[in-house]
Design an enzyme around this catalytic site. Structure first.
Site, PDB file in Angstrom:
ATOM      1  N   HIS A 184       0.878  -1.178   0.000  1.00  8.96           N
ATOM      2  CA  HIS A 184       0.000   0.000   0.000  1.00  8.96           C
ATOM      3  C   HIS A 184       0.911   1.221   0.000  1.00  8.96           C
ATOM      4  CE1 HIS A 184      -3.206   2.820   1.088  1.00  8.96           C
ATOM      5  NE2 HIS A 184      -2.398   3.285   2.026  1.00  8.96           N
ATOM      6  N   ASP A 236      -8.965   5.336  -8.710  1.00  6.17           N
ATOM      7  CA  ASP A 236      -9.603   6.234  -9.675  1.00  6.17           C
ATOM      8  C   ASP A 236      -8.923   6.231 -11.042  1.00  6.17           C
ATOM      9  OD1 ASP A 236     -11.696   7.055  -8.042  1.00  6.17           O
ATOM     10  OD2 ASP A 236     -10.495   8.617  -7.102  1.00  6.17           O
ATOM     11  N   SER A 322       7.334  -1.463 -13.878  1.00  6.94           N
ATOM     12  CA  SER A 322       6.364  -2.555 -13.790  1.00  6.94           C
ATOM     13  C   SER A 322       5.756  -2.876 -15.150  1.00  6.94           C
ATOM     14  CB  SER A 322       5.270  -2.224 -12.771  1.00  6.94           C
ATOM     15  OG  SER A 322       4.732  -0.944 -12.992  1.00  6.94           O
TER      16      SER A 322
END
Length: 442
Positions: A184, A236, A322
């Site tokens: 997180h 979002d 990534s």
């Protein structure tokens, strides 16, 4: 014999206490077994310093300014051990210092040096940070600044300095051959910023997200097969899912065959700051090794009207790492909407010819069928044309000193020639010379 309700309650309570006691002892035993080799906070600490010298030169066509600099970095990392006890605590810390050896205005943008308000690259810059950690058995929880490496949330190591992100990270290896991971994160720092509270981005969309959450697992299934599954949420912006299968087989003492399959599925989420997203990106590569030679073939396809996008870090949104796809190479990611690309690669390990530590690589990639014209609204609109294409050729030579005072010193020459439409980066010729000297202080 009958038992009164009160007696049943006492009996049940006694059994529950007994079970909890056994469970506590078991967990304590597992924790002690997992930390049996723990020597202590100071005793298990490690300090390393990486001396990194980086020459970067990109020659760009069509009237665009070239990018060029020569820099030196000192990258220090300290990892403590864990305090003894059922739960061990520790600290990880880093300190980075970068120096300009040669650079100037008019050729900035390499990502190796910060640029001042006057347009000139800074002469030096540095930053420091760290994280605290706690370990129970074979599970470690961290909070602070760190360099993530998950396939859905990873830093880039392609420039002088590492990127970092601030947040929580959990890694558990309680079961043999299985690693569970979760994170997180709420902020990021790119290679040339010194603040710890920069933004997290969707790189190609150039929109920010307040937080990123992810979880995943890696599992070794037998001797030859490795599997991975991950899921992430860029609040979002999108939800992204990742799967990987890697299979390696030794055919003989001098021959080996390997396959690597990677799949990403990305869907818009929440308020969809980047607009609609419905993208699948997949890549398959196969490598055949015989003695000193390795031949690799790869195919990659992005299905959807948007490009395959991934994380960016810092105040300017510099791309992270990534994108675990085979055709993401030195310059291009070959990740345009609808893009189909293939790669052929050859590697040579010169150890078989009496020069241990010396290796060579050359590869060629072509991408075609890019079509971004179906997107008329949102962050990806008007970024790609129809029928856009690109190709890239890379070459690399690397030598690692095998013995003596300079043992482990590596020197690497990387070359890239990219040609393509403007949406893919256009024409670029790139030279990188990178030397790295790792020092294990203790």
């Amino acid at each position: 014999m009958s038992i009164s309700p009160a007696s049943r309650g006492r009996s049940s309570g006694a059994k529950t206490c007994a079970v909890l006691a056994v469970l506590a002892l078991s967990l304590n035993g597992v924790a002690q077994a997992g930390q049996g080799e723990n020597q202590g906070f100071i005793e298990d600490s490690k300090l390393s310093v990486l001396l990194k010298n980086y020459y970067f030169n990109t020659d760009r066509a069509n009237g665009r300014s070239n990018q060029k600099d020569w820099t030196q970095a000192f990258i220090a990392n300290w990892q403590s051990g864990f305090t003894q006890g059922t739960v061990g605590f520790g600290v990880d810390a880093f300190g980075y210092w970068g120096l300009k050896l040669d650079a100037g205005s008019g050729r900035t943008g390499t990502g190796n040096l910060p640029v001042g308000d006057d347009g000139d690259p800074d002469g030096q810059y540095g930053r420091a940070g760290g994280s605290i950690k706690a370990r129970l058995s074979n599970t470690v929880l961290r909070y602070g600044q760190m360099s993530p490496s998950a396939p859905v949330f990873a830093q880039s190591v392609s420039r002088l300095m590492p990127q970092t992100a601030t947040g929580w990270h959990l890694l558990s290896k309680e079961i043999d051959d299985l690693a569970l991971e979760a994170g997180h994160f709420t902020s990021g720092t790119d290679q040339v910023n010194t603040n710890r509270d920069g933004e997290l981005w969707a790189t190609y969309a150039l929109v920010t997200t307040p937080r990123v959450d992810y979880a995943g697992a890696r599992y070794k299934l037998g001797e030859h097969l490795n599997l991975a599954l991950y899921a992430s949420r860029f609040e979002d912006i999108w939800q992204q899912y990742y799967a990987n299968a890697n299979y390696a087989l030794a055919l003989s003492d001098s021959q080996a065959l390997s396959f690597d399959f990677n799949l990403y599925r990305t869907l818009d989420s929440g308020s969809a700051r980047a607009g609609g997203i419905d993208t699948t990106a997949a890549g398959l590569q196969a490598a055949y090794k015989v003695s000193a030679h390795t031949l690799t073939l790869a195919y990659q396809h992005v299905r959807g009207d948007q490009p395959f996008d991934y994380v960016g870090f810092g105040d300017t949104g510099r791309s992270g790492g990534s994108i675990f796809l085979p055709n993401s190479v030195q310059y291009s990611d070959f990740n345009g909407p609808g893009e189909k690309s293939w790669q052929v690669r050859y590697d040579l390990n010169a150890s078989s010819y009496g020069v241990p530590g010396l290796s060579f690589m050359v590869r060629h990639l072509r991408g075609q069928d890019i079509d971004g014209t179906q997107v008329t609204q949102g962050a990806y609109a008007n970024k790609y044309g129809k029928g856009d294409r690109e190709y890239e050729t890379d070459a690399e030579a690397r030598y690692v000193v095998q013995a003596g005072p300079a043992k482990d010193l590596s020197v690497r020459l990387r070359l890239a020639w990219h040609r393509g439409d403007a949406s893919t980066g256009g024409d670029q010729d790139q030279v990188r010379v990178i030397s790295e000297y790792p020092l294990d202080i203790f």
